[in-house]
Design a protein around this motif. Structure first.
Motif, PDB file in Angstrom:
ATOM      1  N   PHE A 132       3.717  -7.875  -7.770  1.00 12.21           N
ATOM      2  CA  PHE A 132       2.720  -8.920  -7.583  1.00 12.21           C
ATOM      3  C   PHE A 132       2.541  -9.715  -8.874  1.00 12.21           C
ATOM      4  CE2 PHE A 132       1.763  -5.322  -4.885  1.00 12.21           C
ATOM      5  CZ  PHE A 132       1.651  -5.908  -3.634  1.00 12.21           C
ATOM      6  N   THR A 133       2.195 -10.985  -8.721  1.00 12.32           N
ATOM      7  CA  THR A 133       1.876 -11.809  -9.875  1.00 12.32           C
ATOM      8  C   THR A 133       0.659 -12.662  -9.560  1.00 12.32           C
ATOM      9  OG1 THR A 133       2.770 -13.355 -11.517  1.00 12.32           O
ATOM     10  CG2 THR A 133       3.430 -13.703  -9.219  1.00 12.32           C
ATOM     11  N   GLY A 134      -0.184 -12.877 -10.561  1.00 10.49           N
ATOM     12  CA  GLY A 134      -1.385 -13.680 -10.406  1.00 10.49           C
ATOM     13  C   GLY A 134      -2.631 -12.882 -10.102  1.00 10.49           C
ATOM     14  N   GLY A 135      -2.473 -11.690  -9.564  1.00  8.70           N
ATOM     15  CA  GLY A 135      -3.599 -10.824  -9.215  1.00  8.70           C
ATOM     16  C   GLY A 135      -3.145  -9.382  -9.216  1.00  8.70           C
ATOM     17  N   GLY A 136      -3.956  -8.487  -8.636  1.00 11.16           N
ATOM     18  CA  GLY A 136      -3.629  -7.070  -8.722  1.00 11.16           C
ATOM     19  C   GLY A 136      -4.123  -6.260  -7.549  1.00 11.16           C
ATOM     20  N   LEU A 137      -4.231  -4.969  -7.761  1.00 16.25           N
ATOM     21  CA  LEU A 137      -4.620  -4.015  -6.735  1.00 16.25           C
ATOM     22  C   LEU A 137      -5.935  -3.350  -7.118  1.00 16.25           C
ATOM     23  CD1 LEU A 137      -1.183  -2.218  -6.191  1.00 16.25           C
ATOM     24  CD2 LEU A 137      -2.025  -4.327  -5.113  1.00 16.25           C
ATOM     25  N   ARG A 138      -6.729  -3.006  -6.109  1.00 22.86           N
ATOM     26  CA  ARG A 138      -7.974  -2.279  -6.356  1.00 22.86           C
ATOM     27  C   ARG A 138      -8.066  -1.066  -5.440  1.00 22.86           C
ATOM     28  NH1 ARG A 138     -14.040  -4.754  -5.616  1.00 22.86           N
ATOM     29  NH2 ARG A 138     -13.347  -4.773  -3.432  1.00 22.86           N
ATOM     30  N   LEU A 139      -8.390   0.065  -6.039  1.00 20.28           N
ATOM     31  CA  LEU A 139      -8.693   1.290  -5.304  1.00 20.28           C
ATOM     32  C   LEU A 139     -10.191   1.503  -5.445  1.00 20.28           C
ATOM     33  CD1 LEU A 139      -5.647   1.406  -6.103  1.00 20.28           C
ATOM     34  CD2 LEU A 139      -5.904   3.869  -6.316  1.00 20.28           C
ATOM     35  N   LYS A 140     -10.941   1.276  -4.391  1.00 18.88           N
ATOM     36  CA  LYS A 140     -12.400   1.409  -4.431  1.00 18.88           C
ATOM     37  C   LYS A 140     -12.853   2.331  -3.311  1.00 18.88           C
ATOM     38  CE  LYS A 140     -16.732  -1.187  -4.536  1.00 18.88           C
ATOM     39  NZ  LYS A 140     -17.364  -2.537  -4.474  1.00 18.88           N
ATOM     40  N   ASN A 141     -13.575   3.396  -3.668  1.00 16.90           N
ATOM     41  CA  ASN A 141     -14.009   4.396  -2.699  1.00 16.90           C
ATOM     42  C   ASN A 141     -12.818   4.951  -1.926  1.00 16.90           C
ATOM     43  OD1 ASN A 141     -16.881   4.173  -3.179  1.00 16.90           O
ATOM     44  ND2 ASN A 141     -16.802   2.213  -2.128  1.00 16.90           N
ATOM     45  N   ALA A 142     -11.725   5.147  -2.620  1.00 19.35           N
ATOM     46  CA  ALA A 142     -10.503   5.662  -2.003  1.00 19.35           C
ATOM     47  C   ALA A 142     -10.173   7.028  -2.575  1.00 19.35           C
ATOM     48  CB  ALA A 142      -9.347   4.706  -2.233  1.00 19.35           C
ATOM     49  N   THR A 143      -9.343   7.752  -1.871  1.00 23.56           N
ATOM     50  CA  THR A 143      -8.849   9.030  -2.373  1.00 23.56           C
ATOM     51  C   THR A 143      -7.399   9.219  -1.948  1.00 23.56           C
ATOM     52  OG1 THR A 143      -9.305  11.417  -2.525  1.00 23.56           O
ATOM     53  CG2 THR A 143      -9.592  10.397  -0.362  1.00 23.56           C
ATOM     54  N   ASN A 144      -6.649   9.913  -2.802  1.00 22.35           N
ATOM     55  CA  ASN A 144      -5.270  10.276  -2.510  1.00 22.35           C
ATOM     56  C   ASN A 144      -4.374   9.038  -2.384  1.00 22.35           C
ATOM     57  OD1 ASN A 144      -3.166  12.134  -2.031  1.00 22.35           O
ATOM     58  ND2 ASN A 144      -3.444  11.981   0.183  1.00 22.35           N
ATOM     59  N   VAL A 145      -4.193   8.349  -3.515  1.00 24.99           N
ATOM     60  CA  VAL A 145      -3.418   7.106  -3.533  1.00 24.99           C
ATOM     61  C   VAL A 145      -2.352   7.180  -4.620  1.00 24.99           C
ATOM     62  CG1 VAL A 145      -3.479   4.610  -3.868  1.00 24.99           C
ATOM     63  CG2 VAL A 145      -5.356   5.746  -2.660  1.00 24.99           C
ATOM     64  N   ILE A 146      -1.137   6.764  -4.282  1.00 22.22           N
ATOM     65  CA  ILE A 146      -0.015   6.678  -5.223  1.00 22.22           C
ATOM     66  C   ILE A 146       0.447   5.228  -5.309  1.00 22.22           C
ATOM     67  CG2 ILE A 146       2.392   7.326  -5.627  1.00 22.22           C
ATOM     68  CD1 ILE A 146       1.794   9.972  -4.184  1.00 22.22           C
ATOM     69  N   VAL A 147       0.628   4.732  -6.538  1.00 22.41           N
ATOM     70  CA  VAL A 147       1.190   3.399  -6.769  1.00 22.41           C
ATOM     71  C   VAL A 147       2.357   3.576  -7.733  1.00 22.41           C
ATOM     72  CG1 VAL A 147       0.778   1.080  -7.638  1.00 22.41           C
ATOM     73  CG2 VAL A 147      -1.056   2.292  -6.431  1.00 22.41           C
ATOM     74  N   ARG A 148       3.577   3.234  -7.270  1.00 21.26           N
ATOM     75  CA  ARG A 148       4.785   3.477  -8.074  1.00 21.26           C
ATOM     76  C   ARG A 148       5.739   2.276  -8.022  1.00 21.26           C
ATOM     77  NH1 ARG A 148       7.701   9.091  -6.943  1.00 21.26           N
ATOM     78  NH2 ARG A 148       7.918   9.112  -9.231  1.00 21.26           N
ATOM     79  N   ASN A 149       6.429   2.085  -9.118  1.00 26.15           N
ATOM     80  CA  ASN A 149       7.583   1.186  -9.189  1.00 26.15           C
ATOM     81  C   ASN A 149       7.242  -0.268  -8.876  1.00 26.15           C
ATOM     82  OD1 ASN A 149      10.434   1.321  -9.842  1.00 26.15           O
ATOM     83  ND2 ASN A 149      10.818   0.624  -7.748  1.00 26.15           N
ATOM     84  N   LEU A 150       6.053  -0.702  -9.282  1.00 29.41           N
ATOM     85  CA  LEU A 150       5.651  -2.088  -9.067  1.00 29.41           C
ATOM     86  C   LEU A 150       5.621  -2.857 -10.380  1.00 29.41           C
ATOM     87  CD1 LEU A 150       2.614  -1.819  -6.618  1.00 29.41           C
ATOM     88  CD2 LEU A 150       4.952  -2.482  -6.048  1.00 29.41           C
ATOM     89  N   ASN A 151       6.043  -4.110 -10.344  1.00 29.17           N
ATOM     90  CA  ASN A 151       5.784  -5.068 -11.408  1.00 29.17           C
ATOM     91  C   ASN A 151       4.505  -5.814 -11.056  1.00 29.17           C
ATOM     92  OD1 ASN A 151       8.165  -5.487 -13.454  1.00 29.17           O
ATOM     93  ND2 ASN A 151       9.122  -5.077 -11.473  1.00 29.17           N
TER      94      ASN A 151
END
Length: 325
Positions: free
Chosen positions: A107-126
């Motif tokens: 992604f470019t220009g913005g991002g990701l948000r984990l809010k009130n979440a559980t058990n999350v994996i984020v891998r291999n992203l630019n």
């Protein structure tokens, strides 16, 4: 019955060599947090995070499809193919794995948000140039693994034009940040957003950083309030202030390498209450340390293998970032 001809000396030698190589590879892969191979599961405080597990993968290449795919708490694996432009942040639901395809998806220009979440994996992203927000925000979330991502902006603007690359706040807990590249940015990774948030954050914000490459990141590598941080086998280049423990936080800083860095570790800046830090096996490369309080956190409550500082630069520069899984 058919008789197999006896193997030649050359064939036997080749077989033995192949078996030995396989055993060596298996040994490397079995070492938690070892260099030379991508971890198959998180090491550190985020251990046990499984994300979407074995759920069938959905591949997306547009922002609309991505937003739909990551919504909700059912187990899911979402593969991102290509570079997607966005503004602001996309919320990621619980029990999710987000995985970039190849070495240049994200992604470019913005991002990701984990809010009130559980058990999350984020891998291999630019994720690059998230304007006015973090590349990744972890807020009120637990069991998170951020691994083999490349996170960047630029330093052509003032320090507040972009926010953090990875910010972990509001009592988030049990997080591992591993094998990522953080580069060309002012404020790297903030853990605990405010000196005034003790009632929510105390007893939480347990985070492990290992085998990350911080290249031309000015500060917050990381900045930790109230929580417990294990920072080991990381490579830091070109920082003004790197590890910052404050507001009673406990940091164990182990076997890291610092280069062209003014202050490798500080416990007494910017907050009314100092933090604590213990240092072991680091190569400071001439950087200063400002340790006003030595901490009690020296034995993390999980299994891991910390390689010596002498091999960290080679391991991290070869293995961190996207395209290394």
């Amino acid at each position: 019955m058919r008789t197999r001809p006896p193997r030649t000396h050359t064939q036997r030698t080749a077989t033995v060599a192949a078996v030995a190589a396989a055993l060596a590879t298996a040994t490397v892969l079995a070492l938690p947090g070892s260099a030379g191979a991508a971890d198959s599961s998180p090491v550190g405080f985020g251990a046990g995070t499984t994300g979407g597990g074995s759920a069938s993968a959905t591949t997306v290449s547009t922002l609309a499809a991505f937003k739909t795919a990551v919504t909700g708490s059912t187990a899911k694996v979402v593969k991102v193919s290509g570079l997607i432009s966005l503004s602001g942040q996309v919320d990621i639901g619980s029990n999710t794995t987000v995985l970039g395809v190849g070495s240049s998806s994200g992604f470019t220009g913005g991002g990701l948000r984990l809010k009130n979440a559980t058990n999350v994996i984020v891998r291999n992203l630019n994720i690059s140039k998230a304007v006015g927000t973090d590349a990744i925000t972890v807020q009120k979330s637990t069991k998170v693994w951020l691994d083999h991502n490349t996170l960047s902006s630029d330093r052509d603007h003032d320090k507040d034009y972009y926010d953090g690359l990875v910010d972990i706040t509001h009592a988030s807990d049990y997080v591992t940040v591993s094998w990522n590249v953080f580069k060309d940015h002012y404020k790297g990774s903030l853990v605990g957003h405010s000196d005034n948030n003790a009632s929510e954050d105390t007893g939480h914000l347990r985070v492990t950083y290992h085998h990350n490459w911080f290249d031309n990141v000015n500060s917050r590598i990381p900045s930790l309030r109230f929580g417990t941080g294990h920072f080991y086998d990381n490579y830091v280049v070109g920082a003004e202030t790197a590890v910052h423990s404050r507001m009673g936080a406990q940091m164990f800083v182990e076997n890291n390498v610092f280069r062209d860095t003014e202050v490798a570790v500080t416990t007494n800046r910017d907050s009314d209450v100092d933090g604590y830090a213990n240092l072991s096996g680091n190569d400071l490369g001439g950087a200063a340390t400002e340790i006003s309080q030595v901490g009690t956190f020296t034995s993390p409550p999980y299994g891991y293998t910390a390689e010596p500082a002498s091999s960290v630069v080679a391991s991290v520069t070869a293995g961190a970032g996207t395209g290394k899984l």
